[in-house]
Design an enzyme around this catalytic site. Structure first.
Site, PDB file in Angstrom:
ATOM      1  N   ASP A 197      48.681  36.330  59.024  1.00 17.02           N
ATOM      2  CA  ASP A 197      47.321  35.933  58.941  1.00 17.02           C
ATOM      3  C   ASP A 197      46.251  37.030  58.537  1.00 17.02           C
ATOM      4  O   ASP A 197      45.110  36.901  58.176  1.00 17.02           O
ATOM      5  CB  ASP A 197      46.549  35.255  60.035  1.00 17.02           C
ATOM      6  CG  ASP A 197      47.444  34.000  60.255  1.00 17.02           C
ATOM      7  OD1 ASP A 197      47.930  33.385  59.213  1.00 17.02           O
ATOM      8  OD2 ASP A 197      47.644  33.387  61.565  1.00 17.02           O
ATOM      9  N   ARG A 200      44.469  17.631  36.221  1.00 15.23           N
ATOM     10  CA  ARG A 200      44.493  17.039  37.841  1.00 15.23           C
ATOM     11  C   ARG A 200      43.699  18.363  38.427  1.00 15.23           C
ATOM     12  O   ARG A 200      43.568  19.353  38.203  1.00 15.23           O
ATOM     13  CB  ARG A 200      45.684  16.985  38.401  1.00 15.23           C
ATOM     14  CG  ARG A 200      46.353  15.561  37.847  1.00 15.23           C
ATOM     15  CD  ARG A 200      47.479  15.485  38.630  1.00 15.23           C
ATOM     16  NE  ARG A 200      48.124  14.154  38.217  1.00 15.23           N
ATOM     17  CZ  ARG A 200      49.490  13.802  38.192  1.00 15.23           C
ATOM     18  NH1 ARG A 200      50.440  15.003  38.146  1.00 15.23           N
ATOM     19  NH2 ARG A 200      49.888  13.003  37.569  1.00 15.23           N
ATOM     20  N   MET A 212      47.883  28.906  55.446  1.00 17.07           N
ATOM     21  CA  MET A 212      47.700  29.371  56.899  1.00 17.07           C
ATOM     22  C   MET A 212      46.540  30.117  57.245  1.00 17.07           C
ATOM     23  O   MET A 212      45.979  30.496  56.396  1.00 17.07           O
ATOM     24  CB  MET A 212      49.051  29.866  57.455  1.00 17.07           C
ATOM     25  CG  MET A 212      50.178  29.100  57.701  1.00 17.07           C
ATOM     26  SD  MET A 212      51.763  29.854  58.469  1.00 17.07           S
ATOM     27  CE  MET A 212      52.677  28.443  58.615  1.00 17.07           C
ATOM     28  N   GLN A 233      55.074  30.032  53.598  1.00 19.15           N
ATOM     29  CA  GLN A 233      54.355  31.396  53.440  1.00 19.15           C
ATOM     30  C   GLN A 233      55.113  32.327  54.310  1.00 19.15           C
ATOM     31  O   GLN A 233      54.761  33.804  54.057  1.00 19.15           O
ATOM     32  CB  GLN A 233      52.953  31.073  53.921  1.00 19.15           C
ATOM     33  CG  GLN A 233      52.149  30.237  53.261  1.00 19.15           C
ATOM     34  CD  GLN A 233      51.031  29.442  53.916  1.00 19.15           C
ATOM     35  OE1 GLN A 233      50.085  30.008  53.905  1.00 19.15           O
ATOM     36  NE2 GLN A 233      51.304  28.292  54.416  1.00 19.15           N
ATOM     37  N   GLN A 260      58.916  47.955  34.100  1.00 22.36           N
ATOM     38  CA  GLN A 260      57.848  48.387  35.172  1.00 22.36           C
ATOM     39  C   GLN A 260      56.495  48.144  34.660  1.00 22.36           C
ATOM     40  O   GLN A 260      55.520  47.695  35.509  1.00 22.36           O
ATOM     41  CB  GLN A 260      57.905  49.907  35.551  1.00 22.36           C
ATOM     42  CG  GLN A 260      59.350  50.148  36.352  1.00 22.36           C
ATOM     43  CD  GLN A 260      59.523  51.597  36.210  1.00 22.36           C
ATOM     44  OE1 GLN A 260      59.401  52.375  37.195  1.00 22.36           O
ATOM     45  NE2 GLN A 260      60.197  51.945  35.044  1.00 22.36           N
ATOM     46  N   ARG A 318      48.040  65.741  35.066  1.00 17.55           N
ATOM     47  CA  ARG A 318      47.589  64.574  34.970  1.00 17.55           C
ATOM     48  C   ARG A 318      47.806  63.671  36.274  1.00 17.55           C
ATOM     49  O   ARG A 318      48.576  62.498  36.363  1.00 17.55           O
ATOM     50  CB  ARG A 318      48.341  63.691  33.570  1.00 17.55           C
ATOM     51  CG  ARG A 318      48.011  64.266  32.390  1.00 17.55           C
ATOM     52  CD  ARG A 318      48.962  63.800  31.304  1.00 17.55           C
ATOM     53  NE  ARG A 318      48.818  62.303  31.033  1.00 17.55           N
ATOM     54  CZ  ARG A 318      48.068  61.514  30.136  1.00 17.55           C
ATOM     55  NH1 ARG A 318      47.525  62.419  29.526  1.00 17.55           N
ATOM     56  NH2 ARG A 318      48.014  60.359  30.099  1.00 17.55           N
TER      57      ARG A 318
END
Length: 735
Positions: free
Chosen positions: A153, A188, A195, A287, A649, A707
């Protein structure tokens, strides 16, 4: 006597708990402490016996990729009683444990702190009854604890993220993406319940990352006329060409009077009052499940390592170890739990603004950004004078560029700008390959990888500046947003230098950072870096499975150029023994020591060994050379394979974080652009989470030669990797 640390997981499970357990075990072993796993949470402490058992190096091998918790968790009614807690104390002392690391929610951590406070009384009672000896009572006179918050949460105050939240967000957004595709086919509406009984983090961030239309969260109940407001928002989007409507509802959502707003309630409103073909999806415990995300692995490893340092140090007060700005952050457990529980009180007392503020600045900021996106006008009467803002990409591809561009377009249109999309970076701008982007043109961009506007690394030289300036003037561009990487910053400095010679370039220009290398200044994570990291870690997971039937070592090469973020974070999240970085360089002496450690590991029964190599770690010790060198020195004990992950990647669906990050930065950039266009300031700047900064500050933040930024926060992971990759009995540590 050797220090013994107990580790347990308690309450609801959360993805990433296993990474934390592994980090606790291996960090403690590296510090010459012993670790005992307490199985099934506090129930195991109450039951004792084999439920409290030593954990060794190999016991936690290969667990970071597993969901749930390998040492189990359970609710324990007996631990809520004084008698049950005394029994747990007796069993812990029997095993010589007086330091605990507890991974769980606020209830579990509160119960642990209560035990810490009662510990001396329990010790005295056990001594009086003869259950423990005077020596045991003297040796274990107090309990030292550290807590790690395992909660999907993200409801603990004082930490940016809790273990499991990012993985849960991945599950939710994957589901919303899938729902959106089927919903669009039939036009739709879907109501998705997630949660979050007292915390709306998952609902809010999933709504942003999933491109939802509306969201209900506990901390900020909707207005009394929410039926009409929601209908207005959804109809406006449909009229602009959107084929779906998605509403996200936190399970604890309620109106201002505390009446629950359920998913079924929202569905009924959509069906009965709007005539929508509406369906409900309640995600539930999905979840909590699945493979942990890369973030939940490296973050949990980092704070697990910090928790061991806490309990081995002078910790007179119980601490909960969380994360702030991607670094470990400890705070008093009692204060953190009290502040967390106070939010539910604030909500119950209808002090909603205070409840929002208690969640933190970022939560408030993202709620405002979502409201702006959700309620943004889909078209605006062209103001006088018309302000034309161009969006372009410069640099390598970074997943999440499309999500950022979508947010820029919709927020820009809401500001009254005419938004222009430049195809193919600076060459496209010079060639005039530019088109207007309207609200509906960017529908569906949030979840798509790649860059729909194209991108080029090329930046103009002296001879191209005239053509660039002429094109900006001809197209009537009043401001430019560059979404890109290091070359975008180079271009920004060029425009700053040349705007006196070319007046048409004296316009507000801002860089929004996007780079999988995460080598950009003034921020924790660039757009694209989290997705690239997840792709790399998923690849490592598959590589490990491919090696499960044989003794094998792998050398895996990641991108990153001269910046070690991808390599180091992949190493920690993927469970590597060694990581080779450009920042450290490579020497034959270090490689010889690593070969010795590898041979010793395989000789001792280890079946897999992993090294991660940053692509620019060394110009001489290439991935191929390391692979052949490692295998040659194994003399048939193991085989070695090299893997170059390459451009995979840069691909894939952008992660929830990269989408959210794009929206956060886009909101700041469009506000800044609106301000500068109003004042007529031709400023070159770059975006950071802390605000828009002028280009002149770049030299203080960037090492232009290699860089990368001067401050590399991810190097905090080096000691974590060193501890987790150092096998007991080996004299070689990963430096």
């Amino acid at each position: 006597m050797t220090v013994r640390i107990g580790v347990l997981t308690s309450g609801g499970d959360a993805q990433g708990m296993n990474a934390a357990v592994r980090a606790v075990v291996r960090t403690a072993l590296a510090a010459d402490a012993e670790v005992y796993g307490i199985l099934e949470g506090w129930q195991g402490a109450v039951d004792g016996g084999d439920y409290i058992r030593p954990l060794g190096w190999d016991d936690v091998s290969g667990i970071t990729a597993l969901g749930g918790t390998v040492i189990g968790t359970a609710r324990c009614a007996a631990f809520r009683t004084a008698e049950g807690r005394r029994t747990a104390v007796a069993h812990l002392i029997e095993k010589g444990i007086d330091r605990l690391i507890v991974i769980g929610g606020d209830g579990s951590l509160t119960g642990t702190d209560a035990l810490r406070a009662e510990w001396p009384d329990h010790v005295a009672a056990l001594l009086a009854s003869g259950a423990i000896t005077p020596e045991q009572a003297e040796r274990h006179h107090s309990l030292v604890i550290a807590g790690l918050v395992g909660s999907i949460d993200n409801d603990m105050v004082g930490t940016d993220m809790t273990i499991g939240t990012d993985s849960a967000l991945h599950r939710i957004v994957e589901a919303i993406d899938a729902i959106a595709s089927t919903a669009a086919s039939h036009q739709r509406s879907f109501v998705v319940e997630v949660m979050g009984r007292h915390c709306g983090y998952l609902a809010l961030m999933a709504a942003i990352a999933g491109g939802a239309d509306y969201v209900f969260i506990p901390e900020q109940p909707p207005s009394a006329d929410w039926h009409a407001h929601m209908a207005s928002v959804l109809r406006r989007a449909r009229n602009a060409g959107r084929r779906t409507s998605i509403v996200v509802v936190a399970e604890g959502a309620a109106d201002a009077d505390g009446n629950p707003i359920t998913a079924e309630h929202v569905r009924a409103v959509l069906s009965d009052e709007m005539g929508e073909d509406a369906r409900v999806t309640i995600l539930g415990h999905v979840q909590r499940g699945g493979t942990p995300s890369a973030y939940d692995r490296w973050m949990a490893s980092m704070i697990g390592h910090a928790a061991v340092e806490q309990v081995l140090g002078d910790a007179s007060e119980a601490q909960v170890v969380g994360v702030r700005a991607n670094r470990p952050h400890a705070q008093p457990l009692v204060e953190a739990v009290a502040a967390t529980r106070n939010i539910a009180t604030l909500i119950a007392e209808k002090r909603f603004d205070e409840a929002m503020a208690a969640r933190g600045h970022s939560f408030v900021q993202m709620h405002a950004a979502f409201r702006r996106l959700s309620e943004a006008r889909t078209a605006v009467e062209t103001p006088d004078p018309d302000k034309r803002v161009a969006i372009m990409h410069v640099g390598g591809l970074a997943p999440g560029m499309n999500a950022a561009a979508k947010a820029l377009v919709r927020l820009g249109v809401d500001h009254g700008f005419t938004m222009l999309g430049v195809q193919g970076g600076f060459p496209g701008l010079i060639a005039g390959d530019v088109r207007e982007l309207r609200w509906g043109d960017v529908e569906g961009w949030t979840s798509t990888g790649g860059a729909n506007l194209g991108t080029r690394r090329w930046i103009p030289g002296e001879e191209e500046l005239y053509g660039l300036a002429r094109s900006v003037e001809t197209l009537g561009i009043d401001g430019i947003v560059i979404v890109g990487g290091f070359n975008a910053y180079r271009a920004l400095t060029l425009l700053q230098e040349e705007k006196k010679r070319y007046p048409s370039l004296n316009i507000p220009t801002v860089v929004l950072p996007a780079s999988i290398d995460n080598n950009l200044p003034g921020l924790q994570m660039a757009i694209g870096a989290d997705t690239a990291l997840n792709v790399a870690v998923q690849a490592v997971d598959r590589i490990k499975l491919s090696a499960s039937a044989a003794k094998r070592a792998f050398v895996v090469e990641t991108m990153g150029r001269h910046c070690g973020f991808l390599a180091l974070a992949t190493g920690v999240a993927g469970g590597a023994e060694r990581v080779y970085l450009n920042e450290d360089g490579l020497s034959i002496g270090a490689l010889a020591a690593d070969i010795d450690a590898m041979v010793a590991a395989f000789s001792g029964g280890q079946s897999f060994w992993l090294a991660i190599r940053n692509e620019e770690a060394s110009a001489f010790y290439t991935t191929d050379l390391l692979t052949r060198m490692f295998e040659a020195e194994g003399h048939g004990l193991y085989s070695v394979r090299g893997v170059v992950l390459g451009h995979v990647q840069q691909g894939g669906t952008p992660s929830p974080f990269d989408r959210i990050n794009g929206v956060r930065l886009a909101a700041a950039v469009t506000d800044w652009m609106n301000e500068k266009l109003a004042t007529g300031e031709g400023i070159q700047a770059f975006a950071t989470p802390d605000g828009i900064r002028p280009v002149k500050e770049l030299d203080d933040l960037v090492d232009w030669e290699v860089r990368r930024p001067l401050e590399q926060w991810w190097l905090v992971l080096k000691p974590v990797l060193a501890a987790l990759g150092h096998r007991p009995g080996s004299d070689v540590a990963n430096t």
